[in-house]
Structures are given as structure tokens and as C-alpha cells.
Design an enzyme around this catalytic site. Structure first.
Site, PDB file in Angstrom:
ATOM      1  N   GLN A   1       0.916  -1.315  -0.036  1.00  0.00           N
ATOM      2  CA  GLN A   1       0.120   0.050  -0.091  1.00  0.00           C
ATOM      3  C   GLN A   1       0.967   1.191   0.037  1.00  0.00           C
ATOM      4  O   GLN A   1       0.754   2.223  -0.741  1.00  0.00           O
ATOM      5  CB  GLN A   1      -0.837   0.094   1.233  1.00  0.00           C
ATOM      6  CG  GLN A   1      -1.919  -0.855   1.126  1.00  0.00           C
ATOM      7  CD  GLN A   1      -3.001  -0.726   2.391  1.00  0.00           C
ATOM      8  OE1 GLN A   1      -3.392   0.166   2.872  1.00  0.00           O
ATOM      9  NE2 GLN A   1      -3.758  -1.812   2.785  1.00  0.00           N
TER      10      GLN A   1
ATOM     11  N   HIS B   1      -8.353  -1.358   7.671  1.00  0.00           N
ATOM     12  CA  HIS B   1      -7.808  -0.738   8.756  1.00  0.00           C
ATOM     13  C   HIS B   1      -7.091   0.498   8.356  1.00  0.00           C
ATOM     14  O   HIS B   1      -7.117   0.826   7.189  1.00  0.00           O
ATOM     15  CB  HIS B   1      -6.341  -2.048   9.241  1.00  0.00           C
ATOM     16  CG  HIS B   1      -5.423  -2.324   8.306  1.00  0.00           C
ATOM     17  ND1 HIS B   1      -4.377  -1.336   7.704  1.00  0.00           N
ATOM     18  CD2 HIS B   1      -5.246  -3.574   7.802  1.00  0.00           C
ATOM     19  CE1 HIS B   1      -3.886  -1.946   7.031  1.00  0.00           C
ATOM     20  NE2 HIS B   1      -4.156  -3.315   6.931  1.00  0.00           N
TER      21      HIS B   1
END
Length: 236
Positions: A196, A217
């Protein structure tokens, strides 16, 4: 595209931390903010991380979370939904709101995902397999025609694993990561934290207009904040 559920957290109340014998400290950042759900105007403010100055004059770094119990007890999570019935629960003297699941709610899924034609599940690691199969099977039972498609990087060994659970290139439910991001109305970004951090700009640039980005999250939000970037402005 209308989202049926939005989250509106109540403002956090600042509570003084108990006295400490630690050396004077300074905040690393003014706030640690997290955006919840599909709403574009609701933020939670948590106490910042504290960086403590060394007492011996030598370079060092010490980081602690200030008064975590007071954060949990003064922050209330709420959301609005026009489809599901929400329920308030109390955990460790902290009120939260949930939607209690059940197969009896499957018939509501088409309304909950109204406007969504394809859900792109990006990644096949610790979360991708369960979330993708859960969505696919639940939507099928609800007789929805929404496509759940897995997006993976070229040459990934996970292609074989995804195929073994019924996702295939032939039926349009398995393909290249960037093609999947670009064609999906809802993108669930489930690749690793490091991936990410390395690829968020490319993910954002490939998203179709008005698509929804789902995160499991808050790592990416915290990572962007550490770079001085705002998640909402960066992801648009």
C-alpha cells in the site's frame, strides 16, 4: 453513486494525562485522524504520539501513546444507515454501534450495494480470500448480479489459489490488479501494508470517477499523514 451507510463519530474530548516523571515531550503531529465509512465530512481526533527528548544528550527516540484509556472512553463511534438496523453495544465502558449479521439479512444486500456493479478485491493475502468469497457467496444467495472480481499483479502465485476457489479469467472474476481497480465501483484494498505504501498513488490514479475505496484498517491513512498528506485530498 449513493452510499447507503455513513459514519459520524462524535468529537473526542481532550482529557489531561496523569502526571509523569518522564522528561518534557512534544507532539509528533497535531492529530491522528481517521476517516470512517463512506462519509466525507466526519473525522475522529485521537491524542497524538509523544516524542520524548533524551535526558543524557545522546540521540534517541522514545515514542508512547498518551493516556490511551481516556481516548477510548471519550470517543463514540456512530453511523447512519437506511438499510440495516443498528445496535449499540458497550465494550469496556465504551459505546459502539454495530450491525448484527445473519443470513436473514442477505435480501437487503442489493439495497446496501445500490449503484455498485463490480466490487474489486485487490490482493489475496490474509484478508482477500475470506472477504472475496463471503461477498461473492452472499450476493449470489441474494440473487444479485454484482460481480466480485479479484485483482492481482501479473505473475502472482495467488492466481492459482484464487482459481481454486472459483474465481477465473474466463468468467470475468479474476484479472490484472490495475484493470480491476479501473473497472470497479467499489475497490477493497487488501494488499500488504508495504505494498500500500509503495503503490497508493497508482491505485488512486487508476480508480474510476465516483468509485468507493474500502480499507480494512487504518495503516494507509496513518502512512499518508506521516508524509504530510491528507487521505481525502490525495485519494480523489
Amino acid at each position: 453513486m449513493a452510499a447507503s451507510t455513513s459514519f459520524t463519530p462524535a468529537p473526542a474530548v481532550s482529557t489531561p494525562a496523569p502526571p509523569s516523571s518522564s522528561p518534557p515531550c512534544k507532539a509528533l503531529s497535531p492529530t491522528l485522524g481517521f476517516k470512517l465509512g463512506f462519509s466525507r465530512s466526519s473525522w475522529i481526533t485521537l491524542k497524538p504520539l509523544i516524542s520524548c527528548a533524551p535526558s543524557n544528550g545522546r540521540p534517541s527516540l522514545s515514542v508512547r501513546m498518551a493516556s490511551l484509556p481516556s481516548v477510548l472512553s471519550t470517543t463514540s463511534f456512530d453511523f447512519d444507515t437506511s438499510v440495516f438496523k443498528k445496535e449499540k453495544i458497550s465494550l469496556a465502558d465504551h459505546d459502539e454501534y454495530i450491525v448484527r449479521g445473519g443470513r436473514d439479512l442477505f435480501h437487503l444486500l442489493p439495497d446496501a450495494f445500490k449503484g455498485i456493479k463490480q466490487i474489486g478485491v485487490i490482493g489475496w493475502g490474509s484478508q482477500g480470500p475470506a472477504q472475496a468469497q463471503n461477498l461473492r457467496d452472499s450476493l449470489a444467495e441474494a440473487k444479485s448480479d454484482i460481480v466480485v472480481k479479484i485483482g492481482l499483479r501479473k505473475g502472482s502465485q495467488s492466481f492459482a489459489e484464487a482459481r481454486s476457489t472459483g474465481f477465473t479469467e474466463e468468467n470475468g472474476t479474476l484479472g490484472d490488479i490495475w484493470e480491476t481497480v479501473a473497472a470497479s465501483d467499489l475497490v477493497l484494498l487488501l494488499i500488504s501494508d508495504s505494498a500500500q505504501a509503495d503503490n497508493y498513488e497508482k491505485v488512486f490514479s487508476h480508480r474510476k470517477p465516483n468509485s468507493i475505496l474500502g480499507l480494512s484498517h487504518g495503516f494507509l491513512l496513518g502512512h499518508l499523514q506521516s508524509l504530510g498528506l491528507d487521505f481525502l485530498r490525495t485519494s480523489v
